[in-house]
Design a protein around this motif. Structure first.
Motif, PDB file in Angstrom:
ATOM      1  N   ASP A  43       0.039   9.491  26.581  1.00 44.20           N
ATOM      2  CA  ASP A  43      -1.336   9.641  27.115  1.00 44.20           C
ATOM      3  C   ASP A  43      -1.955   8.396  27.044  1.00 44.20           C
ATOM      4  O   ASP A  43      -1.949   7.203  26.556  1.00 44.20           O
ATOM      5  N   ALA A  44      -2.871   8.556  28.183  1.00 47.01           N
ATOM      6  CA  ALA A  44      -3.952   7.384  28.336  1.00 47.01           C
ATOM      7  C   ALA A  44      -4.962   7.321  27.204  1.00 47.01           C
ATOM      8  O   ALA A  44      -5.628   8.413  26.926  1.00 47.01           O
ATOM      9  N   GLU A  45      -5.264   6.209  26.939  1.00 42.88           N
ATOM     10  CA  GLU A  45      -6.353   6.061  25.689  1.00 42.88           C
ATOM     11  C   GLU A  45      -7.254   4.818  26.221  1.00 42.88           C
ATOM     12  O   GLU A  45      -7.487   4.838  27.386  1.00 42.88           O
ATOM     13  N   GLU A  46      -7.936   4.324  25.118  1.00 42.01           N
ATOM     14  CA  GLU A  46      -8.951   3.206  25.535  1.00 42.01           C
ATOM     15  C   GLU A  46      -8.127   2.011  26.424  1.00 42.01           C
ATOM     16  O   GLU A  46      -7.265   1.836  26.420  1.00 42.01           O
ATOM     17  N   ALA A  47      -9.130   1.296  27.325  1.00 41.82           N
ATOM     18  CA  ALA A  47      -8.692   0.080  28.081  1.00 41.82           C
ATOM     19  C   ALA A  47      -8.028  -0.693  27.350  1.00 41.82           C
ATOM     20  O   ALA A  47      -7.079  -1.313  28.077  1.00 41.82           O
ATOM     21  N   ASP A  48      -8.358  -1.202  26.200  1.00 42.57           N
ATOM     22  CA  ASP A  48      -7.756  -2.208  25.511  1.00 42.57           C
ATOM     23  C   ASP A  48      -6.259  -1.655  24.889  1.00 42.57           C
ATOM     24  O   ASP A  48      -5.566  -2.880  24.374  1.00 42.57           O
ATOM     25  N   ARG A  49      -5.880  -0.592  25.216  1.00 39.80           N
ATOM     26  CA  ARG A  49      -4.711  -0.424  24.767  1.00 39.80           C
ATOM     27  C   ARG A  49      -3.440  -0.171  26.128  1.00 39.80           C
ATOM     28  O   ARG A  49      -2.266   0.369  25.948  1.00 39.80           O
ATOM     29  N   LEU A  50      -4.169  -0.258  27.198  1.00 38.31           N
ATOM     30  CA  LEU A  50      -3.465  -0.233  28.437  1.00 38.31           C
ATOM     31  C   LEU A  50      -2.050  -0.894  28.622  1.00 38.31           C
ATOM     32  O   LEU A  50      -1.022  -0.322  28.761  1.00 38.31           O
ATOM     33  N   ALA A  51      -2.298  -2.289  28.198  1.00 42.04           N
ATOM     34  CA  ALA A  51      -1.148  -3.014  28.448  1.00 42.04           C
ATOM     35  C   ALA A  51      -0.170  -2.700  27.593  1.00 42.04           C
ATOM     36  O   ALA A  51       1.270  -2.904  27.886  1.00 42.04           O
ATOM     37  N   LEU A  52      -0.467  -2.485  26.335  1.00 47.72           N
ATOM     38  CA  LEU A  52       0.461  -2.009  25.124  1.00 47.72           C
ATOM     39  C   LEU A  52       1.357  -0.940  25.528  1.00 47.72           C
ATOM     40  O   LEU A  52       2.451  -0.743  25.265  1.00 47.72           O
ATOM     41  N   SER A  53       0.616   0.054  26.116  1.00 47.05           N
ATOM     42  CA  SER A  53       1.287   1.403  26.300  1.00 47.05           C
ATOM     43  C   SER A  53       2.305   1.426  27.539  1.00 47.05           C
ATOM     44  O   SER A  53       3.394   1.654  27.734  1.00 47.05           O
ATOM     45  N   LEU A  54       1.983   0.262  28.696  1.00 47.38           N
ATOM     46  CA  LEU A  54       3.011  -0.201  29.730  1.00 47.38           C
ATOM     47  C   LEU A  54       4.113  -0.848  28.975  1.00 47.38           C
ATOM     48  O   LEU A  54       5.122  -0.615  29.500  1.00 47.38           O
ATOM     49  N   LYS A  55       3.921  -1.637  28.009  1.00 44.46           N
ATOM     50  CA  LYS A  55       5.119  -2.270  27.408  1.00 44.46           C
ATOM     51  C   LYS A  55       6.013  -1.375  26.649  1.00 44.46           C
ATOM     52  O   LYS A  55       7.142  -1.501  26.581  1.00 44.46           O
ATOM     53  N   LEU A  56       5.098  -0.433  25.875  1.00 42.66           N
ATOM     54  CA  LEU A  56       6.199   0.734  25.138  1.00 42.66           C
ATOM     55  C   LEU A  56       6.799   1.429  26.363  1.00 42.66           C
ATOM     56  O   LEU A  56       8.057   1.891  26.174  1.00 42.66           O
TER      57      LEU A  56
END
Length: 794
Positions: A43-56
């Motif tokens: 799921d998409a969450e706050e903007a400051d977690r975007l890069a981390l979600s892409l790494k995962l």
């Protein structure tokens, strides 16, 4: 899958922990989904977690055991300005790994939170679009990009907007690409039934949140708020007064007509209006910004700072210098300090007395210019100031950022007050034939005595207030933190302030502080610190011969938070952890007493224990650290003595382990029988829990109020009458409802207590400068000049 629900530290600053804890859990879920050939969407969450979600996601895509599975995907938010870049990256990832990805395009569910977070954090701009039509247009643009990315990306479109649905269907048909539509269970049934009939069948997936009643209620309330918003398609659709052409408006037409950002949402820097810029922040979720701060700390470690009596802009010799060591590592010498001597104090008073009248006559506008220049100088030196705060005061990077920003805010806010309150004066109404004007003027020479827990923000703010009102200042910083004070004074001088108007006089309270407060050249004292010290200063001032001078004191508090059974548990836990253990509990506003209803106390306490275990204690210069050291060995000794008492007379519920080096004291959660167990403030990361029965609220709250402190008060409840009752029973200068109770913002939450917690006026408030000033009324009989022109010209 919402990854933040699987890991308490799903944050960029804790990336190592994400790989150690979160990724294995996510991989296990992906294996299960693959085994059953299910879709698995991050799921998409706050903007400051975007890069981390892409790494995962990138790492999951490269897992050999998931190679044949086609159900892995990511939700992407169209309201994010990076949406197009994210889709391009996902397409490239699919091509690199040979894996088809499922991409769920949504408009976004955190819009108002992203707006607020950017404003609070002082971001240059928002990560999201500020208008609904811009988001709708972004959705269409990125829908086309998704469709064009087939077969690498399988497009899934989640929307309840008829125009968006129709546009997506047309784009897909023109491209000959199969797509999927999604709707929330219980919503959009008529819309998608009509679409299925109109388009001869569509692929539709209904999704529903899974969880218990307490978890789902906030989610459902959020959906109701979104659907009830004026800009919502569902709201417009259900309003019979809205014509069809307004319901299915084309976002391209709207954006072409109004291409700018929302007129009522200023940029984060402009949120306070055209006369006061918001202080710029630093985003620790960005690797480059963390690296820049690390470089500033490294550069500082190569230097040895010094502080001493700075009088008339010149550093003069005081007592033999003593080392200033870091509380995080007592073997690290940050610099050296010399204490001011009596001749230097006399000289500083003489220079200040001579320079003050011209500064007072210069008026508020000229003084505002210097204060704004000081704010700009602080911002220009942010990285270095944060490094000094980290090494000398043991401040975490997040606390250091907030402190520099607060110092900037004080300068800019008081600049506005200086312009507004120290001009030509206020013309008062009265009989004809005379003019009556009330003006404010500086008092003379102020002594400002500041604490070590905010050695830049409060130090700078006290000086800025006194200067704004037309005074000269002799500043005595806390003996533990003279180096950051010396840096601030040098910046004031470099910003254009006559050095004679501001002297730095470091030293101990019993020597330098005592000499300053007893000096006959004194015209006022501003003090922040302990209540006992404030009593002593007050007695010294009362015993002086000569004019009665103002004493502005902000002291500590026995700060309580009252929680009832309607409060949201997760929000309570988050706010309690920040309020009690942030800054190692070394804030005068910090939470000391948590009042929990008996029915829900155990459940909340269990959550607090888990949240405490997620805290990181360590080097404050590391971005991963949540809790740094207490200021010195004396402070740690007092806390250890209190902990011994808790072990004997109360119940320690949970305690963390402190690092061996430095003056660390680990957070403690303890249960005490009643509020009157505490006689005075315990200044550190110790949280005391008191259980109460709702019918005993008046008695329990009364016991806290009887201590006669009145600084901060926290309330967590969804019932307004409960919040009103607590406020009535417990007087406090600052009350916070359903939020943390620390971190007052200048000009937004004026800060200061009552009773044993301070004298007022509130720092960072509209009345802040008044006690630094004298009032002078001038009455002129203009009939003596031949009559009243205003009356004769009627």
């Amino acid at each position: 899958v919402k990854l933040s629900a699987l890991c308490p530290r799903y944050e960029a600053t804790h990336e190592d922990r994400v790989w150690e804890e979160l990724y294995p859990r996510t991989l296990r879920l992906a294996r299960i989904a693959a085994r059953h050939n299910l879709n698995f969407t991050i799921d998409a969450e706050e903007a400051d977690r975007l890069a981390l979600s892409l790494k995962l996601l990138d790492r999951l895509c490269r897992e050999p055991e998931l190679a044949d599975w086609q159900g892995l995907g990511l939700a992407v938010q169209a309201y994010q300005k990076r949406c197009g870049a994210v889709i391009a990256r996902l397409r490239a990832l699919s091509e690199e790994t040979g894996r088809r990805l499922m991409v769920r395009l949504v408009k976004g569910a955190y819009w108002d939170s992203e707006i607020k977070r950017a404003q609070v954090a002082g971001r240059p701009d928002y990560p999201v679009f500020t208008t609904k039509p811009a988001t709708d247009l972004s959705y269409l643009v990125n829908a086309r990009a998704l469709i064009d990315a087939a077969p690498h990306l399988y497009a899934q479109f989640a929307t309840h907007n008829a125009h968006t649905l129709a546009a997506v269907v047309r784009m897909a048909k023109n491209a000959g690409v199969k797509i999927e539509h999604q709707r929330l269970h219980g919503m959009g049934e008529a819309l998608y039934k009509a679409a299925d009939d109109l388009y001869d069948g569509i692929t539709l997936r209904a999704y529903a949140p899974v969880g218990g009643h307490e978890d789902l209620l906030p989610y459902l309330v959020r959906r109701l708020l979104e659907n009830g918003a004026n800009t919502s398609f569902v709201h417009a659709l259900l309003d019979e007064r809205v014509p069809v052409e307004k319901v299915v408006v084309d976002p391209i037409d709207v954006v072409e007509a109004h291409p700018d950002r929302h007129a009522k949402i200023p940029t984060p820097i402009e949120v306070y209006g055209p006369r006061r810029r918001n202080a710029a922040g630093i985003d620790l979720s960005v690797l480059a910004e963390r690296a820049r701060l690390a470089a500033a700390v490294t550069a500082l470690d190569a230097q040895t700072l010094s502080a001493g009596p700075l009088v008339g802009g010149r550093l003069t010799a005081g007592t033999p210098p003593l080392p200033v060591v870091s509380p995080a590592n007592e073997t690290r010498v940050v610099g050296a300090v010399s204490e001011a001597l009596e001749p230097q104090i006399d000289q500083a008073f003489a220079l200040a007395r001579a320079a003050q009248p011209a500064w007072d006559r210069a008026g508020g506008t000229e003084r505002a210019r210097v204060l704004r220049a000081m704010a700009d100088a602080l911002e220009a030196n942010t990285d270095r100031l944060i490094a000094i705060l980290s090494r000398e005061a043991g401040k975490t990077l997040a606390d250091g950022i907030a402190e520099v920003r607060e110092a900037v805010d004080f300068c800019r806010y008081y600049a506005v007050l200086a312009e507004d309150q120290f001009g030509e004066g206020e013309l008062l109404k009265g009989p004809v034939g005379e003019t009556n004007v009330l003006r404010l003027a500086g008092r003379g020479v102020f002594v400002c005595i500041s604490p070590w827990n905010f050695p830049l923000a409060i130090f700078t703010g006290q000086i800025a207030a006194a200067l704004a009102a037309g005074n000269a200042v002799l500043a005595k910083p806390a003996e533990q933190t003279p180096l950051i004070a010396a840096e601030a004074v040098k910046l004031y001088h470099a910003a254009g302030l006559n050095p004679d108007l501001l002297a730095l006089l470091p030293g101990r309270g019993e020597t330098v502080g005592a000499a300053l407060t007893a000096h006959p050249g004194l015209d006022g004292v501003a003090f922040t610190g302990g209540t006992e010290t404030a009593w002593r200063i007050n007695q010294t001032l009362a015993a002086r011969q000569g004019p009665i001078v103002p004493f502005i004191a902000e002291t500590g508090g026995l700060n309580g938070m009252f929680v009832d059974t309607t409060a949201q548990r997760e929000q309570v836990i988050d706010d309690v952890i920040v309020s009690a253990f942030g800054s190692a509990g070394q804030r005068c506003s910090a939470l000391r007493l948590l009042f929990l209803p008996r029915d829900t106390a155990d459940h909340i306490i269990d959550g607090l224990k888990g949240a405490m275990d997620a805290l990181v204690l360590g080097d404050p210069a590391s971005a991963t650290t949540d809790v740094g050291p207490v200021i010195d060995g004396e402070a740690r000794g007092a806390l250890e003595s209190h902990l011994d008492r808790l072990k004997r007379e109360a119940k320690v519920l949970h305690a963390l382990n402190a690092p061996a080096a430095g003056t660390f004291f680990a957070p403690v959660l303890a249960e005490i029988p009643a509020a009157d167990f505490l006689e005075r403030e315990v200044f550190g990361p110790v949280l005391h829990v008191v259980r109460y029965r709702p019918e005993d609220l008046e008695q329990v709250a009364g016991a806290l109020a009887a201590r006669r402190y009145g600084l901060t008060l926290g309330i967590h409840s969804r019932i307004e009458s409960f919040a009103a009752d607590v406020q009535r029973l417990v007087p406090a200068g600052n009350t916070y409802v359903n939020r943390s109770m620390t971190g007052a913002v200048v000009g937004v939450q004026p800060f200061g207590g009552e009773g044993l917690s301070g004298t007022g006026p509130k720092a960072g408030g509209p009345h802040a400068l008044l006690r630094y000033a004298v009032e002078r009324a001038v009455s002129v009989n203009i009939t003596a000049q031949g009559g009243d022109p205003a009356l004769l010209n009627l």
